[in-house]
Design a protein around this motif. Structure first.
Motif, PDB file in Angstrom:
ATOM      1  N   PRO A 214       6.085  11.599 -34.710  1.00 38.56           N
ATOM      2  CA  PRO A 214       5.391  10.340 -34.044  1.00 38.56           C
ATOM      3  C   PRO A 214       4.847  10.535 -32.848  1.00 38.56           C
ATOM      4  N   VAL A 215       3.701  10.041 -32.603  1.00 39.62           N
ATOM      5  CA  VAL A 215       2.867  10.103 -31.347  1.00 39.62           C
ATOM      6  C   VAL A 215       2.981   8.988 -30.484  1.00 39.62           C
ATOM      7  N   ALA A 216       3.250   7.588 -30.997  1.00 40.07           N
ATOM      8  CA  ALA A 216       3.330   6.436 -30.169  1.00 40.07           C
ATOM      9  C   ALA A 216       4.443   5.706 -31.082  1.00 40.07           C
ATOM     10  N   THR A 217       4.605   4.479 -30.322  1.00 40.03           N
ATOM     11  CA  THR A 217       5.297   3.383 -30.805  1.00 40.03           C
ATOM     12  C   THR A 217       4.579   2.097 -30.773  1.00 40.03           C
ATOM     13  N   LEU A 218       4.418   1.367 -31.881  1.00 42.19           N
ATOM     14  CA  LEU A 218       3.905  -0.018 -32.041  1.00 42.19           C
ATOM     15  C   LEU A 218       5.066  -0.834 -31.653  1.00 42.19           C
ATOM     16  N   LEU A 219       4.988  -1.848 -30.636  1.00 45.27           N
ATOM     17  CA  LEU A 219       5.857  -2.848 -30.568  1.00 45.27           C
ATOM     18  C   LEU A 219       5.322  -4.239 -30.359  1.00 45.27           C
ATOM     19  N   LEU A 220       6.021  -5.068 -31.287  1.00 45.23           N
ATOM     20  CA  LEU A 220       5.588  -6.464 -31.347  1.00 45.23           C
ATOM     21  C   LEU A 220       6.554  -7.616 -30.453  1.00 45.23           C
ATOM     22  N   ASN A 221       5.937  -8.173 -29.778  1.00 47.30           N
ATOM     23  CA  ASN A 221       6.573  -9.231 -29.023  1.00 47.30           C
ATOM     24  C   ASN A 221       6.851 -10.520 -29.722  1.00 47.30           C
ATOM     25  N   PRO A 222       7.612 -10.972 -30.599  1.00 45.60           N
ATOM     26  CA  PRO A 222       7.338 -12.362 -31.204  1.00 45.60           C
ATOM     27  C   PRO A 222       7.484 -13.626 -30.735  1.00 45.60           C
ATOM     28  N   THR A 223       7.809 -13.646 -29.517  1.00 49.34           N
ATOM     29  CA  THR A 223       8.110 -14.671 -28.618  1.00 49.34           C
ATOM     30  C   THR A 223       6.666 -15.058 -28.086  1.00 49.34           C
ATOM     31  N   ILE A 224       5.803 -14.196 -27.928  1.00 50.11           N
ATOM     32  CA  ILE A 224       4.548 -14.723 -27.548  1.00 50.11           C
ATOM     33  C   ILE A 224       3.326 -14.734 -28.775  1.00 50.11           C
ATOM     34  N   CYS A 225       3.781 -14.194 -29.817  1.00 49.42           N
ATOM     35  CA  CYS A 225       2.750 -14.558 -31.050  1.00 49.42           C
ATOM     36  C   CYS A 225       2.678 -15.826 -31.547  1.00 49.42           C
ATOM     37  N   ASP A 226       1.457 -16.048 -31.978  1.00 54.82           N
ATOM     38  CA  ASP A 226       1.262 -17.445 -32.434  1.00 54.82           C
ATOM     39  C   ASP A 226       0.889 -17.343 -33.833  1.00 54.82           C
ATOM     40  N   GLY A 227       0.748 -16.101 -34.423  1.00 54.47           N
ATOM     41  CA  GLY A 227       0.524 -16.098 -35.792  1.00 54.47           C
ATOM     42  C   GLY A 227      -1.030 -16.267 -36.344  1.00 54.47           C
ATOM     43  N   ARG A 228      -1.724 -16.001 -35.598  1.00 53.67           N
ATOM     44  CA  ARG A 228      -3.387 -16.097 -35.864  1.00 53.67           C
ATOM     45  C   ARG A 228      -3.673 -15.081 -37.113  1.00 53.67           C
ATOM     46  N   GLY A 229      -2.941 -13.979 -37.339  1.00 47.94           N
ATOM     47  CA  GLY A 229      -3.157 -12.979 -38.170  1.00 47.94           C
ATOM     48  C   GLY A 229      -4.250 -11.940 -37.904  1.00 47.94           C
ATOM     49  N   MET A 230      -4.777 -11.867 -36.596  1.00 48.98           N
ATOM     50  CA  MET A 230      -6.019 -11.043 -36.330  1.00 48.98           C
ATOM     51  C   MET A 230      -5.528  -9.702 -36.492  1.00 48.98           C
ATOM     52  N   CYS A 231      -4.325  -9.362 -35.945  1.00 44.95           N
ATOM     53  CA  CYS A 231      -3.856  -7.908 -36.188  1.00 44.95           C
ATOM     54  C   CYS A 231      -3.837  -7.390 -37.771  1.00 44.95           C
ATOM     55  N   HIS A 232      -3.252  -8.477 -38.559  1.00 43.10           N
ATOM     56  CA  HIS A 232      -3.479  -7.789 -39.910  1.00 43.10           C
ATOM     57  C   HIS A 232      -4.633  -7.704 -40.469  1.00 43.10           C
TER      58      HIS A 232
END
Length: 76
Positions: free
Chosen positions: A6-24
């Motif tokens: 692994p070279v990095a870690t991707l972190l998700l903060n679900p408390t601020i996510c509003d589910g727009r799906g743009m990341c997907h």
């Protein structure tokens, strides 16, 4: 066959996510959406270890998030 280091870690903060799906949309190979449109990282966790080959996709997803719910921590 060995697993890439692994070279990095991707972190998700679900408390601020509003589910727009743009990341997907930016990284469908790395991020899935649940039935309500919220992101799921591999293993349905809030963090994902990234190989060098996944880093560009993760960066695109991070930049696509309008509420900054994704963050990448790079290894030193």
């Amino acid at each position: 066959m060995t697993t890439p280091e692994p070279v990095a870690t991707l972190l998700l903060n679900p408390t601020i996510c509003d589910g727009r799906g743009m990341c997907h949309d930016a990284a469908p190979d790395l991020i899935e959406l649940d039935e309500w449109g919220y992101p799921l990282l591999p293993g349905a966790t809030l963090r994902a270890e990234l190989s060098k080959s996944q880093l560009k996709s993760a960066e695109e997803a991070t930049h696509a998030c309008p509420v900054l719910a994704l963050h990448i921590e790079r290894r030193r």
